[in-house]
Every structure is written in structure tokens, then in C-alpha cells.
Write a protein that holds these residues in place. Structure first.
Motif, PDB file in Angstrom:
ATOM      1  N   VAL A  37      24.422  -9.945  24.219  1.00 16.92           N
ATOM      2  CA  VAL A  37      23.146 -10.570  23.842  1.00 16.92           C
ATOM      3  C   VAL A  37      22.521 -11.246  25.054  1.00 16.92           C
ATOM      4  CG1 VAL A  37      22.097 -12.410  22.467  1.00 16.92           C
ATOM      5  CG2 VAL A  37      23.732 -10.848  21.414  1.00 16.92           C
ATOM      6  N   LEU A  38      23.316 -11.974  25.831  1.00 16.83           N
ATOM      7  CA  LEU A  38      22.792 -12.628  27.042  1.00 16.83           C
ATOM      8  C   LEU A  38      22.249 -11.604  28.036  1.00 16.83           C
ATOM      9  CD1 LEU A  38      25.404 -15.435  27.709  1.00 16.83           C
ATOM     10  CD2 LEU A  38      23.000 -15.717  27.141  1.00 16.83           C
ATOM     11  N   ASP A  39      22.932 -10.497  28.174  1.00 19.46           N
ATOM     12  CA  ASP A  39      22.495  -9.448  29.085  1.00 19.46           C
ATOM     13  C   ASP A  39      21.142  -8.882  28.653  1.00 19.46           C
ATOM     14  OD1 ASP A  39      22.985  -7.793  31.398  1.00 19.46           O
ATOM     15  OD2 ASP A  39      23.340  -6.141  30.000  1.00 19.46           O
ATOM     16  N   ILE A  40      20.981  -8.640  27.366  1.00 19.12           N
ATOM     17  CA  ILE A  40      19.710  -8.124  26.855  1.00 19.12           C
ATOM     18  C   ILE A  40      18.592  -9.131  27.078  1.00 19.12           C
ATOM     19  CG2 ILE A  40      18.450  -7.491  24.753  1.00 19.12           C
ATOM     20  CD1 ILE A  40      21.101  -6.274  23.744  1.00 19.12           C
ATOM     21  N   LEU A  41      18.855 -10.396  26.759  1.00 15.86           N
ATOM     22  CA  LEU A  41      17.837 -11.437  26.958  1.00 15.86           C
ATOM     23  C   LEU A  41      17.434 -11.547  28.425  1.00 15.86           C
ATOM     24  CD1 LEU A  41      19.171 -14.272  24.640  1.00 15.86           C
ATOM     25  CD2 LEU A  41      17.138 -12.868  24.294  1.00 15.86           C
ATOM     26  N   THR A  42      18.414 -11.556  29.303  1.00 11.89           N
ATOM     27  CA  THR A  42      18.143 -11.652  30.736  1.00 11.89           C
ATOM     28  C   THR A  42      17.334 -10.462  31.222  1.00 11.89           C
ATOM     29  OG1 THR A  42      20.201 -12.861  31.053  1.00 11.89           O
ATOM     30  CG2 THR A  42      19.223 -11.897  33.004  1.00 11.89           C
ATOM     31  N   THR A  43      17.719  -9.279  30.805  1.00  7.44           N
ATOM     32  CA  THR A  43      17.004  -8.070  31.205  1.00  7.44           C
ATOM     33  C   THR A  43      15.543  -8.138  30.768  1.00  7.44           C
ATOM     34  OG1 THR A  43      19.013  -6.760  31.088  1.00  7.44           O
ATOM     35  CG2 THR A  43      16.945  -5.544  30.978  1.00  7.44           C
ATOM     36  N   GLU A  44      15.313  -8.579  29.558  1.00  2.12           N
ATOM     37  CA  GLU A  44      13.937  -8.679  29.059  1.00  2.12           C
ATOM     38  C   GLU A  44      13.155  -9.759  29.792  1.00  2.12           C
ATOM     39  OE1 GLU A  44      12.245  -6.642  26.886  1.00  2.12           O
ATOM     40  OE2 GLU A  44      14.045  -5.446  27.251  1.00  2.12           O
ATOM     41  N   LEU A  45      13.766 -10.911  30.026  1.00  2.00           N
ATOM     42  CA  LEU A  45      13.077 -11.997  30.734  1.00  2.00           C
ATOM     43  C   LEU A  45      12.720 -11.592  32.162  1.00  2.00           C
ATOM     44  CD1 LEU A  45      15.053 -15.128  29.527  1.00  2.00           C
ATOM     45  CD2 LEU A  45      12.654 -14.589  29.049  1.00  2.00           C
ATOM     46  N   LEU A  46      13.605 -10.833  32.804  1.00  2.61           N
ATOM     47  CA  LEU A  46      13.361 -10.451  34.196  1.00  2.61           C
ATOM     48  C   LEU A  46      12.252  -9.409  34.347  1.00  2.61           C
ATOM     49  CD1 LEU A  46      16.951 -10.540  35.660  1.00  2.61           C
ATOM     50  CD2 LEU A  46      15.087 -12.165  36.025  1.00  2.61           C
ATOM     51  N   LYS A  47      11.744  -8.894  33.258  1.00  7.23           N
ATOM     52  CA  LYS A  47      10.570  -8.023  33.326  1.00  7.23           C
ATOM     53  C   LYS A  47       9.317  -8.821  33.664  1.00  7.23           C
ATOM     54  CE  LYS A  47      12.252  -4.478  30.161  1.00  7.23           C
ATOM     55  NZ  LYS A  47      12.064  -3.844  28.840  1.00  7.23           N
ATOM     56  N   ASP A  48       9.383 -10.122  33.430  1.00  6.92           N
ATOM     57  CA  ASP A  48       8.289 -11.029  33.776  1.00  6.92           C
ATOM     58  C   ASP A  48       8.411 -11.377  35.262  1.00  6.92           C
ATOM     59  OD1 ASP A  48       6.914 -13.544  34.318  1.00  6.92           O
ATOM     60  OD2 ASP A  48       6.702 -13.748  32.147  1.00  6.92           O
ATOM     61  N   ASP A  49       7.359 -11.125  36.017  1.00  5.74           N
ATOM     62  CA  ASP A  49       7.399 -11.349  37.472  1.00  5.74           C
ATOM     63  C   ASP A  49       7.763 -12.779  37.840  1.00  5.74           C
ATOM     64  OD1 ASP A  49       6.867  -8.747  38.197  1.00  5.74           O
ATOM     65  OD2 ASP A  49       4.691  -9.053  38.298  1.00  5.74           O
ATOM     66  N   ARG A  50       7.318 -13.749  37.062  1.00 12.07           N
ATOM     67  CA  ARG A  50       7.634 -15.155  37.382  1.00 12.07           C
ATOM     68  C   ARG A  50       9.138 -15.393  37.351  1.00 12.07           C
ATOM     69  NH1 ARG A  50       4.659 -18.098  32.853  1.00 12.07           N
ATOM     70  NH2 ARG A  50       5.454 -16.253  31.839  1.00 12.07           N
ATOM     71  N   TYR A  51       9.780 -14.923  36.309  1.00 14.34           N
ATOM     72  CA  TYR A  51      11.222 -15.116  36.193  1.00 14.34           C
ATOM     73  C   TYR A  51      11.977 -14.307  37.244  1.00 14.34           C
ATOM     74  CZ  TYR A  51      10.170 -17.306  31.724  1.00 14.34           C
ATOM     75  OH  TYR A  51       9.676 -18.123  30.740  1.00 14.34           O
ATOM     76  N   ASN A  52      11.478 -13.113  37.515  1.00  8.76           N
ATOM     77  CA  ASN A  52      12.111 -12.266  38.508  1.00  8.76           C
ATOM     78  C   ASN A  52      12.044 -12.916  39.890  1.00  8.76           C
ATOM     79  OD1 ASN A  52      12.937 -10.071  40.157  1.00  8.76           O
ATOM     80  ND2 ASN A  52      12.384  -8.676  38.506  1.00  8.76           N
TER      81      ASN A  52
END
Length: 82
Positions: free
Chosen positions: A51-66
Motif C-alpha cells: 500500500v505504501l509503495d502504491i501511494l508513493t508511486t502515485e504521489l511521485l507523479k506530482d512534480d512538486r513531490y518528485n
């Protein structure tokens, strides 16, 4: 305390009826191995990590978080964290 400050809280829980799930703004259920009657079953931590991996992957699609993640990595690798 977080709710009183207006902070959104997310909990990864094994049971939606748990106290933690009830306190969180959002709760995500990751099944645990307690529902399987087999001691050799995969550790319940794997589902939470998934679940953490999925959340992180989705959040990192946002340039700010990346960008923030990349900055953190560079700071750690160059030991410029003061």
C-alpha cells in the motif's frame, strides 16, 4: 491533536473498526495474515508495504513531490543536511 490542527491523517490498518481507523481522516485497509489459519503465511507487513509503495508511486507523479524527493536524496547522498 492532528485533527484539532486541521491536518489530514491517513492510517494503514488491518481492521477498519480499529481505534486507529476511527481516529484517522482516511483509513486504508491492508489485510493481515490473522485471517489465514497458517503460521507460514506471508507476513502481514508485506500488504502494508505494498500500500505504501502504491501511494508513493502515485504521489511521485506530482512534480512538486518528485522534486522534493530528489532534493532529499541529494541532501542525504552529499550529507548536506544540517
Amino acid at each position: 491533536m492532528a485533527k484539532q490542527q486541521g491536518v489530514t491523517t491517513v492510517a494503514i490498518v488491518g481492521d477498519q473498526e480499529s481505534q486507529l481507523a476511527k481516529m484517522a481522516t482516511v483509513s486504508i485497509q491492508a489485510k493481515n495474515s490473522s485471517v489465514v489459519n497458517n503460521q507460514r503465511f506471508v507476513n502481514s507487513q508485506f500488504s502494508a508495504m505494498f500500500v505504501l509503495d502504491i501511494l508513493t508511486t502515485e504521489l511521485l507523479k506530482d512534480d512538486r513531490y518528485n522534486q522534493r524527493m530528489n532534493k532529499t536524496i541529494q541532501l542525504v547522498l552529499t550529507r548536506k543536511y544540517k
